[in-house]
Scaffold this motif. Structure first.
Motif, short mmCIF file in Angstrom:
data_model
loop_
_atom_site.label_atom_id
_atom_site.label_comp_id
_atom_site.label_asym_id
_atom_site.label_seq_id
_atom_site.Cartn_x
_atom_site.Cartn_y
_atom_site.Cartn_z
N VAL A 1 -5.76 9.69 5.47
CA VAL A 1 -5.50 8.28 5.76
C VAL A 1 -4.00 8.06 6.01
O VAL A 1 -3.61 7.31 6.91
N ILE A 2 -3.18 8.70 5.22
CA ILE A 2 -1.73 8.59 5.43
C ILE A 2 -1.36 9.11 6.82
O ILE A 2 -0.51 8.54 7.51
N ASP A 3 -2.03 10.20 7.24
CA ASP A 3 -1.74 10.77 8.55
C ASP A 3 -2.07 9.80 9.68
O ASP A 3 -1.35 9.73 10.68
N ILE A 4 -3.16 9.04 9.54
CA ILE A 4 -3.51 8.11 10.62
C ILE A 4 -2.70 6.82 10.54
O ILE A 4 -2.54 6.11 11.54
N ALA A 5 -2.18 6.50 9.34
CA ALA A 5 -1.39 5.29 9.19
C ALA A 5 0.07 5.50 9.59
O ALA A 5 0.74 4.55 10.00
N ARG A 6 0.53 6.75 9.48
CA ARG A 6 1.94 7.01 9.75
C ARG A 6 2.37 6.65 11.18
O ARG A 6 3.45 6.06 11.36
N PRO A 7 1.58 6.97 12.22
CA PRO A 7 2.00 6.57 13.57
C PRO A 7 2.18 5.06 13.72
O PRO A 7 3.12 4.61 14.40
#
Length: 436
Positions: free
Chosen positions: A64-70
């Protein structure tokens, strides 16, 4: 008391092993016979099976952090307002600190609620279409229209990814796929990256927990603790060895109220040490540390205490913190290595008492005749010999240097025969005409 059987096919130095534990299990064998490998396999298998949902959550949080970071990074490029930048960072940090699936869902939605007005403001004020398209392309959004429409499209893209991630996580929690379990073991157990895909079996009361595509977690075993050296008792360093970090994490917690039986065992351990192991705050930092306080007033950091003291210290702290229960598997490699012969017997007695009184499952590897004979004699005296087992790793083929683990039941004679090799070597070296 539940009976567990851990079976390993040919793997590293192990040719075959089927280890039974329904109380205390002692494994003897020469160096390099795979005893530590076997212990670590059991440690990671039990812990990851028992905390499978926790491992899925931590992986889900990372995804989830990976998809929120962008989206966070894009917003950092769209606004120059200090308050908006603070909001972007605060919402993302709050998401990163989620501790449960419910918490994650709430924090993710809160983040989107905070981010959407900032997106609307950007799309409403940006004058060059190329700048607008740059953000949309970066986020993988294909949309056109009014600022509100573009902002909603960006939010929906990331929300769709989040929904897919959560649905996959929930399915894995419900089904317990064995392939994912093995993947976690290989990833988390840094030295078990080639953990066998087939052949490993783990049974609880004769029910195979790993037999199909979907595993079952043990019902009566919720935790494994693995100790391969008392030198791991050191909270001053961040070790890359996961089970060292886990051990120190369990030890460096405040003691809890125990049962009468637990308190009596704690008292016995304190009497052996002539003192106690307590948590204190470091005078120069905000960290806490473990200290050895002797009854005569001597006080030293545990890290500076004698290595043999640390062997009893980890038992005392784990017991005081409530981690040595009937749902715990305690795995210890060669606990006698740093102990005086008298303390070897005391340590063996504590292990027997942990099993008899508290129901802790114990697996010990040993090279020491005093440890082996003490565990057998004390188990028999305490009436638990029927739940005490001994194994000997024997090399069947010197060319391949692979070992079979032979179930000796309650007999320890073959173990002592293997120890007698040392006496033969002493006689050989002591009677030769030359030392060359």
């Amino acid at each position: 008391m539940s009976k567990y059987v851990f079976t390993v096919p040919s793997y590293k130095a192990i040719n075959s092993a089927s280890i039974v534990n329904d109380g205390i299990t002692v494994i003897a064998g020469e160096n390099g016979s795979g005893k530590s490998t076997l212990s670590r396999m059991m440690y990671y298998t039990v812990n990851i099976m028992s905390d499978f949902a926790g491992f899925i959550f931590r992986e889900t949080l990372s995804n989830v952090i990976d998809i929120a970071r962008p989206l966070r990074d894009a917003l950092g490029q769209t606004t120059h307002q200090v308050q908006s930048r603070l909001t972007v960072r605060k919402s993302f940090d709050q998401l990163s600190e989620s501790t449960s699936f419910d918490d994650l869902g709430d924090n993710f939605q809160s983040m989107l609620n905070e981010y959407e007005p900032i997106l609307v403001a950007f799309f409403s004020t940006v004058k060059e279409k190329i700048k607008q398209d740059r953000i949309l392309d970066y986020l993988g959004v294909q949309a056109s229209g009014q600022p509100e429409t573009l902002a909603t499209a960006c939010i929906n893209v990331i929300l769709g990814k989040f929904t897919e991630i959560i649905a996959s996580a929930q399915e894995n929690i419900d089904k317990h796929p064995k392939a994912l379990l093995l993947d976690y073991i290989r990833t988390y157990g840094l030295d078990l990256q080639d953990y066998p895909t087939k052949g490993v079996r783990f049974t609880e009361n004769d029910v195979d927990l790993l037999i199909s595509k979907f595993f079952s977690a043990p019902l009566s075993l919720h935790r494994a603790i693995y100790i391969d050296t008392p030198m791991a008792v050191n909270d001053n360093f961040n070790f890359s060895t996961r089970y060292w970090n886990n051990l120190n994490g369990l030890m460096n917690q405040e003691a809890v109220d125990g049962t009468k039986e637990e308190m009596l065992l704690r008292k016995k351990l304190r009497n052996i040490l002539h003192g106690d192991i307590l948590i204190e705050k470091d005078k120069f930092t905000s960290r806490t540390k473990l200290c050895y306080k002797r009854y005569d007033g001597l006080e030293i950091d545990l890290v500076n205490a004698a290595t043999g003291f640390k062997s009893f210290a980890y038992l005392l702290r784990l017991l005081a913190n409530g981690y040595l229960k009937n749902d715990t598997l305690l795995l210890i490699d060669e606990p006698e290595a740093h102990l005086h012969p008298q303390w070897i017997v005391e340590f063996a007695n504590i292990l027997v008492q942990l099993n008899k009184v508290l129901g802790v499952k114990v697996i010990v590897t040993s090279h020491n005749p005093d440890m082996v004979s003490a565990i057998r004699a004390i188990s028999e005296a305490e009436g638990i010999l029927e739940n005490t087992r001994f194994y000997l790793a024997k090399c069947q083929d010197p060319e391949t240097y692979k070992f079979d683990y032979v179930d000796l039941g309650t007999e320890i004679g073959p173990i002592f025969e293997s120890f007698n090799i040392a006496l033969n070597r002493i006689e050989f070296y002591g009677t030769r005409d030359t030392s060359l």
